[in-house]
Each structure stands twice: as structure tokens, then as C-alpha cells.
Design an enzyme around this catalytic site. Structure first.
Site, PDB file in Angstrom:
ATOM      1  N   GLU A  99      40.240  38.687  27.705  1.00 40.08           N
ATOM      2  CA  GLU A  99      38.926  39.375  28.459  1.00 40.08           C
ATOM      3  C   GLU A  99      38.779  40.286  27.035  1.00 40.08           C
ATOM      4  O   GLU A  99      38.865  41.092  27.040  1.00 40.08           O
ATOM      5  CB  GLU A  99      38.962  39.433  29.531  1.00 40.08           C
TER       6      GLU A  99
ATOM      7  N   ARG B 177      44.136  36.844  50.056  1.00 38.92           N
ATOM      8  CA  ARG B 177      44.441  37.813  50.754  1.00 38.92           C
ATOM      9  C   ARG B 177      43.993  38.266  51.034  1.00 38.92           C
ATOM     10  O   ARG B 177      43.420  38.792  50.535  1.00 38.92           O
ATOM     11  CB  ARG B 177      46.299  37.750  50.481  1.00 38.92           C
TER      12      ARG B 177
END
Length: 664
Positions: A200, A292
Site C-alpha cells: 500500500e 469479529r
């Protein structure tokens, strides 16, 4: 609703889930490894099942053992917590085959969003802005190096699977790319079983802001506002707050709507988090989705008044979301800090050992502690070294900071090194107070933050000595007949009137002060470099000492564990170690020519062999432990005389690993 839930995790999150289940009348099953046989989550649960050896791969990551425990106990559902199996799509599929409900999203959602590469491609297709970079399937070093040159430096290498800063490296130039790639892939493989990475473009001065999202099986999807997570070390969060000071209402709405759209794009069910990087111009980019519950979920709970674990249980059992988007309200400000067993002065290296005493202020609506340990418990080399999460809430940010600072000043962890003083320094820093900070905050201010310590004062030493004086007086009252003999008094009395009990206190910076305290019934006399003082002291409650010195009155909190004293005066606190004359110095034989292990762990790579010449800064070997990787480097020029350990060896902390022969 479920009758019995198994928690496939350990430590703080296992305890957190157990507390909600108990409130809802749900029976709980804990699983544990050899290292956790007497852990707090085991003591709290209704039932517990041993699932294997201390290594996570042989216990908490062992699907066969976890599912066997569910069958054995008749658990209808499994809560995965965070980490371990929480984002493992294969485990979700196996739960379905066993007819056990997985409390989380579907296997397909985890598979797609668990891969940063695949999730970015999906988000791009859905029109969600992503950070420019490479997230393709070609993973050979040559192709990745070429992609890096095309993206331009600086850039980030990130593990495609997992999170928590594992398998993540910042690369400033092409000459560092090869070594950084190898290290990131190795760490990712060890942590997640997958060495795939993405690249990135590095965003300058970024803010890390995430949105809590929730979906149900009835087509409802909402967000519960944002969390600012920009204060990090080693790319892992250590302070989170909500609301973010960086977002205005317009940007907050845009990011919240984008987070919900991202969740809907994958038909998201249960708790999740959409994470964004935001640049200085308030442009935001999708970074990843965590499928999660997050470590930092308590700050969302305290401002919304919602129990997110209860939401998880209700959604997993087939119920609709408890609230629609327009009914979710936020009140006040919340900040969470993560208390770790680690040494900020040694690049945040993890610490292990027994917590001889863990104390914190009384819990109330303004202060919350989520922890998986108590006094006497161990921080093991096998797992993450987080001790607790300390959370403050108040009506506004200024009051919240003040509440948390005061609470941290009254918190003590005796027995091992922690980042507690660093957390206090962060909360006191002017940039944090202004809200003008980003993910580079700790690196940019490390020297100031690490060196910011409350130093020893004469009054604090008197408070610690007075605590010991009161404790000894209490012991004399309990064993009065034994202490009737002057030979058993142990108060340092001398015929020349110059005696007294000797106290030498040292603070964490190595500063020392010495004084002598002579018992005189209800009062005491202190002799020090400050001259002679007459005083008295009283203990109020368990910890507060009111004392007088030469007609000057003081009140301080003094917590004690053996020869360690936490002395708190207002926002200031210091840990004092009582030292004894003629004690052993504890030398361990590590020096520049015998570099050693800074932490317990496993040697995963050896870069030199006997007979090799080395220069300062040259990597010698790589050690993995407590969910991180550490490269041991030479600090002197010389020749490798002996390698004391090999790849694959487990080593303790402070153990010499290499012998280097120098020209001298």
C-alpha cells in the site's frame, strides 16, 4: 437463546464473554492449555476442558480439540473472541457440520474479508475508496519488488490475513524492501498460517478511524459510530477513544454510511469493524474489515449503553438487531488504554513473569477494567502480553481524560515491567489533549513519552516508610507476646539514639533516597539528609495514609507488594523499590560480545555461522515470541566465535545467544 456457550479463547476476552453470559443466564464452558490450567477465565466459567499444550497451535488453534470440547460438554454455540480461530473460515464450516452455532459471520464472509487482498478488490467493485497499492495474487519477490517501485516509496507491506500489526512493515526505500518482505512474510506465516502480503502507498500523517458495524439474518445492518485508534506502537493500538476529535458531522455521516454499505456488500452478519485510513485533508480510504469483535469494543459500549456481546448472542440465536440505526444514541466520551507487560524503553519488548500484585481504583460508572488476570497470575511467553484494558467515561473529553489520568495514577502492577507510565505520559501530553495527533504520535514523541516519569520525593519516601511502619505495628499487635522481647522488635533502636529502621528507596529512573525511621510509640522520628523530622501516620481504608511531618499534613495512597510501593499523590504516582544493603546485583553475563535474548521465545532464523565477521547493526538471528518478531543485531565488530543456540530452539529471556570475539 442458547443454554450453553463454549468460549474458544482465553484471557481477557474469555472473561468478558463469560460475564455477559452469566448476566443472561447462559452456562459457559472454558477451554484451556497447559499454561492456562489455573487462569481466571477457567476459574470463572461453569465448566472447563483441557485442550492441549501451551503452544497455541496445539491448543487454542486446534480445531479438533475445540470441537471435541463442545461435543463433550453439550455446548450449543461457540464464541471465538478475537484472535485464534475467530477469523478462520474452515472452523466456521466445521462448526456448521457439527451443528454448533458459530457466534460470528459466515464462512464466506470471513474468507473474503479475511483476505485484505480480496476484500480490497471487492470494496473497489462496490465503489468504496481504497488506498492505492498492489493486492494481487503474484507473490514472488521479484514481482512484488517491481510493484513496489511502481507504487513508489514510502510504502507499507501488510499480511493479507490477520491483523494486530503482525506481518506489517514500513519500507522507506528500495534497498530495505527485500529484507522487510522476507520478515513480513515469515511473521505472517507464523501468526496466521498464510504468508500472502499486499503493498500500500504510505499515507502521510494518517488517522486510523474505524466504525463498529452489526448485521443480522433479517437484512438489518447498522453502525454504532466510530472509534479513533491512531495511537499505536508497532502498528498495534494502545489507546482508543470515541468520538473522534478529527471528524465533523458531515465526514462522520459519510464514513458511517460507507461502513454500512461495505457490510451490506458481503451480507454481513454479527459484529464487525470497518477500518479506514484518513489523510490530513479528510480523504478516507477503506483499509480492512475485521470480522469479529474488536479489543476496543468497550469504548463503544460505554457511550452507547449497549452490551455488544449480548448483541452477538442475540443475533447468532436468530433474533433481529436490538436497535435500528435511528435509535442508536451516543452519550459522553470514552477512552480505553491497553495495559501491557512490556518495556517501552526497550522498543516495547514483551515481559513475562508473575503479577505479584495488581491493584486499581474502585469500579463505577466512570471507570471500567476488562482483564483476564488477578494478583498472583502469570504472563506467559506463549500469548499476547496484555494485562488489562482500562476504560474511562465522562460527559465530555476533558473530564474523561482527567478521570482516566487519576485512575491510572492509582493503578499498580507489581512483579514485572509494564507500559503503565507510558500510558500516563500519553494522557498528559499536550498533543493528545488538543486532539491533534495521528498514527505517528508515539514515534514522533517517543523520547519525551518514555522519559516522562514522576520522580521520587522526600514526602513520597516518608509515605512508603510510614506504610511499612504501620504494617509492622499491626503485626506487633497480632503477635504481641512474641514482640514483648526487645530482641524481636526489629525497629533499629540504638543506645546512641542514632538508630532506626533504614529505608533506601529507588524509583524507576534509578534515583534513590535514604532515611531512618525510629519508632516512638504512637509517633515516629525520621532522620535523613533533610534533618530530623517528627511525624505520625494513620491508615484509612486499605491504601490511604494520612501523615504529618513537623506540623505539615499529607494524604497519599500507598499500595504495597513486598518491597515495592506505589505512592500516589493527586495525578502523580511513583513506584518505589525498597533496596537492601549488600544484596546480590543479579548480573546475568550479557554484554556486547555476548548478546542475549531480550525476551523468551523461539529462534526462527540464524543469519550468521561460526567464523563469520560481523559489524555493528548486522542481523545475527531472529527471535519470535509473545506474538512478535525481534531481530538481534551485533553492536560490535568481531568474529562469531560460537553460536550458543540453533534455529528452532526455545530460549529464556536474558540468555546469551552468541559469542563474538573482538580484536581487543
Amino acid at each position: 437463546m442458547f443454554r450453553k456457550v463454549l468460549i474458544a479463547n482465553r484471557g481477557e476476552i474469555a472473561c468478558r464473554v463469560i460475564h455477559t453470559c452469566q448476566r443472561m443466564g447462559i452456562q459457559t464452558v472454558a477451554v484451556y492449555s497447559d499454561a492456562d490450567h489455573d487462569s481466571l477465565h477457567v476459574r470463572l466459567a461453569n465448566e472447563s476442558v483441557h485442550i492441549g499444550a501451551s503452544l497455541a497451535a496445539e491448543s487454542y488453534l486446534n480445531m479438533d480439540c475445540v470441537l471435541a470440547a463442545a461435543r463433550q460438554t453439550g455446548a450449543e454455540a461457540i464464541h471465538p473472541g478475537f484472535g485464534f480461530l475467530s477469523e478462520n473460515s474452515e472452523f466456521v464450516e466445521r462448526c456448521e457440520k457439527e451443528n454448533v452455532t458459530f457466534i460470528g459471520p459466515s464462512a464466506r464472509t470471513i474468507e473474503v474479508m479475511g483476505s485484505k487482498c480480496e476484500s480490497k478488490a471487492l470494496m473497489e467493485k462496490a465503489g468504496v475508496p481504497v488506498v492505492p497499492g498492489y493486492h494481487g495474487d503474484k507473490q514472488n519477490a521479484k514481482h512484488l519488488a517491481a510493484a513496489a517501485e511502481k507504487i513508489g516509496y514510502p510504502l507499507m507491506i501488510k499480511a493479507s490475513a490477520g491483523g494486530g500489526g503482525k506481518g506489517m512493515r514500513s519500507v522507506k526505500s528500495g534497498k530495505d524492501f527485500s529484507d522487510s518482505l522476507l520478515s513480513a512474510k515469515r511473521e505472517a506465516k507464523n501468526a496466521f498460517g498464510d504468508d500472502k502480503v499486499l503493498l500500500e502507498k504510505f499515507v502521510n500523517s494518517p488517522r486510523h478511524i474505524e466504525f463498529q458495524i452489526f448485521g443480522d439474518t433479517h437484512g438489518n445492518t447498522v453502525h454504532l459510530f466510530e472509534r479513533e485508534c491512531s495511537i499505536q506502537r508497532r502498528y498495534q493500538k494502545i489507546l482508543e477513544e470515541t468520538p473522534s476529535q478529527f471528524l465533523d458531522d458531515k465526514l462522520r455521516m459519510a464514513m458511517g454510511n460507507t461502513a454500512v454499505e461495505a457490510a451490506r456488500a458481503v451480507n454481513y452478519v454479527n459484529a464487525g469493524t470497518v477500518e479506514f485510513i484518513v489523510d490530513v485533508n479528510q480523504n478516507f480510504y477503506f483499509m480492512e474489515m475485521n470480522t469479529r469483535l474488536q479489543v476496543e469494543h468497550p469504548v463503544t459500549e460505554t457511550v452507547t449503553g449497549q452490551d455488544l456481546v449480548e448483541w452477538q448472542l442475540r443475533v447468532a440465536s436468530g433474533e433481529e438487531l436490538p436497535l435500528a440505526q435511528d435509535k442508536i444514541k451516543r452519550n459522553g466520551h470514552a477512552i480505553e488504554v491497553r495495559l501491557y507487560a512490556e518495556d517501552p524503553e526497550r522498543d516495547f519488548l514483551p515481559a513475562t513473569g508473575q503479577i505479584t500484585h495488581f491493584a486499581f481504583p474502585e469500579l463505577n460508572e466512570h471507570f471500567r477494567v476488562d482483564t483476564g488476570v488477578e494478583s498472583g497470575d502469570e504472563i506467559s511467553m506463549h500469548y499476547d502480553p496484555m494485562i488489562a484494558k482500562l476504560i474511562a467515561w465522562d460527559i465530555n473529553r476533558e473530564s474523561c481524560i482527567s478521570t482516566l489520568r487519576e485512575s491510572l495514577s492509582a493503578t499498580a502492577v507489581f512483579g514485572l515491567t509494564t507500559n503503565l507510565q507510558l500510558l500516563r505520559a500519553i494522557l498528559a501530553h499536550h498533543e493528545f489533549h488538543s486532539g491533534n495527533y495521528n498514527t505517528e504520535f508515539i514515534d514522533a514523541n517517543r523520547e519525551v513519552l518514555v522519559s516522562c516519569k514522576d520522580e521520587i520525593t522526600y514526602e513520597m519516601c516518608v509515605a512508603a516508610a510510614a506504610r511499612d511502619w504501620l504494617d509492622r505495628a499491626s503485626l506487633r499487635r497480632e503477635k504481641q507476646r512474641y514482640y514483648e522481647s526487645p530482641w524481636h522488635r526489629g525497629d533499629g533502636w540504638q543506645a546512641n539514639d542514632n538508630g532506626g529502621v533504614r529505608y533506601c528507596f529507588r524509583d524507576s529512573s534509578g534515583n534513590t533516597q535514604e532515611l531512618f525511621l525510629l519508632d516512638d510509640s504512637a509517633r515516629f522520628r525520621i532522620r535523613s539528609d533533610n534533618g530530623i523530622s517528627i511525624g505520625s501516620a494513620e491508615l484509612h481504608g486499605d491504601d490511604f495514609i494520612n501523615f504529618e511531618i513537623n506540623d505539615s499534613f499529607h494524604s497519599m495512597r500507598v499500595r504495597r507488594a513486598g518491597d515495592q510501593f506505589l505512592v500516589q499523590s493527586g495525578m502523580q504516582s511513583v513506584v518505589l523499590q525498597r533496596t537492601w544493603p549488600f544484596s546480590h546485583d543479579g548480573s546475568h553475563g550479557i554484554d556486547e560480545t555476548h548478546p542475549g535474548s531480550p525476551m523468551p521465545g523461539r529462534i526462527v532464523a540464524v543469519h550468521v555461522k561460526e567464523g563469520d565477521s560481523v559489524e555493528p547493526g548486522q542481523p545475527l538471528l531472529v527471535l519470535e515470541g509473545m506474538k512478535m518478531e525481534y531481530t538481534l543485531k551485533a553492536t560490535v565488530s568481531g568474529v562469531i566465535d560460537r553460536l550458543l543456540h540453533r534455529e528452532g530452539d526455545m530460549v529464556d529471556a536474558e540468555v546469551p545467544l552468541v559469542d563474538i570475539a573482538t580484536a581487543e
